[in-house]
Design an enzyme around this catalytic site. Sequence first.
Site, PDB file in Angstrom:
ATOM      1  N   GLU A 264       0.810  -1.218   0.166  1.00 23.38           N
ATOM      2  CA  GLU A 264       0.154   0.036  -0.083  1.00 23.38           C
ATOM      3  C   GLU A 264       0.892   1.138   0.021  1.00 23.38           C
ATOM      4  O   GLU A 264       1.501   1.628   0.798  1.00 23.38           O
ATOM      5  CB  GLU A 264      -0.983  -0.003   1.199  1.00 23.38           C
ATOM      6  CG  GLU A 264      -1.868   1.224   1.258  1.00 23.38           C
ATOM      7  CD  GLU A 264      -2.882   1.276   2.526  1.00 23.38           C
ATOM      8  OE1 GLU A 264      -3.093   2.305   3.091  1.00 23.38           O
ATOM      9  OE2 GLU A 264      -3.265   0.171   2.786  1.00 23.38           O
ATOM     10  N   CYS A 299      -2.415   9.122   3.130  1.00 22.68           N
ATOM     11  CA  CYS A 299      -1.959   8.567   1.720  1.00 22.68           C
ATOM     12  C   CYS A 299      -3.295   8.991   0.837  1.00 22.68           C
ATOM     13  O   CYS A 299      -2.949   9.196  -0.232  1.00 22.68           O
ATOM     14  CB  CYS A 299      -1.545   6.880   1.642  1.00 22.68           C
ATOM     15  SG  CYS A 299      -2.785   6.028   2.684  1.00 22.68           S
TER      16      CYS A 299
END
Length: 521
Positions: A264, A299
Amino acid sequence: MASYAAREVAELLDGSRAATVLDGGRWSDGVWWPVHSPADTRMVIGEHAVSSPDAVEAAVGAAVRAFPAWRDLGAAGRASLLSVAAAELARLAPLAARVIGMEVGKVEAECAVDAGGAARLLEGFAAQAEAAMAPVDLTADPATRPADAAVLHRAPVGPVAVIAPWNTPAYLTVNMAAPALAAGCPVVVKPPEAAPLAVTALLERLAAMLPPGVVNVVQGPGAPVGEQLVSHAAVRAVLFTGGVVAGRRVLTLASETVKKVHLELGGNDPAVVLDSAVVDDTLLRELIAGSFSSTGQICYNVKRIYVHRSMYDELVDGLSQMLSDLVVGHPFDPQAHIGPLTTEAGHARTRRLLAELDACGAKVQRCGRRASSAAWEHGYFVDPHLVTGVPPDAPLVLEEQFAPVLPVLPFDEDDEAVARANRTEYGLGSSVWSRDVAHAEAVARRIEAGNTFVNVHRIGASVGSVPFGGWKQSGLGRNHGAYSFAACTEEHAVIRFDDAARSLPGLDRWSALSRKEPGRV
């Protein structure tokens, strides 16, 4: 060098130190690095060990030894232990949240979500374990014929390496470690060196409540500690959350021993405000919350806004006015909306981006108010900035800035907005804003991202019932629910034929073969 003798740090850790954890105990090779407060870098809030190659080898060895018994305990047995451990993490969450605030610089409300969410994740994955690991009988599927039975089993891969980021250290560590543990995989976790204290303390408590070797922790930088862990032949899967450059390195090293890898990585999330939207306080507040939470260091925060030209001025003016009330302060200041950036490197990168904007002729508006609680000259504080007139190919637009600096760009047609949204090599999250849901969803389906939200884009929008992950260089694989279990397990199909000669063609040319009596040729 001043020491931050905080009660919370001392209470959560042994002597304000985060040590290597293996076989349920603590171990240090005697090398320690300080952890500085990003709100005042003169302050040392604790220390973390730097694990030697021998310590990494020992941690992996402990996981290898623990694997057979942890696997054979079964999903229900593991779930029972993990559920009890989750309650302990929940009890520690308020204390851990305070330490996260000292390490990361996030405001108290965000730290509470981080620490409290970690406990809830552990409980949630424990509750899902039996269903996720249950065999799936495919016998009734017509495609199974001519076999008489086919059952799909899910098996844990073995020791799993977990490498966690500093921006949401407790939550994202447990988001990777919990499904691995529930699936039957011991873990070796490398916490982020910028924020290792709270997460190591939580993992140490977790390790003490589980069989020896099931949870192990190594400390230190990505090179060499993380690289040794990822390269180790006995580690059968790597779960990594972090930046793109580090993710590429993880993938390269893991390929040498052909193991499962879940990445990720970063995001440069676009928010597209259509001409069918209405610029009101709700939209403005949501965009600000989605852009500036955790000082822009999430993010899937909004990183760039594309707005239809017909409402461009209205949106920019509205954001500017509302941002004038945003308060930058010490993370424990109850009036503060955002605290400092977490790392010196992030602070330097932000200064570079702002200098480049001045050079390209963009209009850079400094917003917000500085609280008296912010030690501006000694911390990594940055004013929130609103940027207009920026070229569409500027680094601020194409890079992941990870800072409270938000570009707003106009567009004329939906096709133009979609093309610009998809222009970067990122594809984690995104959003479309409109009062016309059909219009929003039509545009949303054209955006290249793992998740596209409609009329929201912030922490909490990514719900646990849908997969989360990125396209392109934003990562590999998905997490949440069963998707998280897939990252640390293998599918094992057991297929049965009661009479292969009856079921399968092509035996004729072997029909002359027969068993000979002993002694005869």
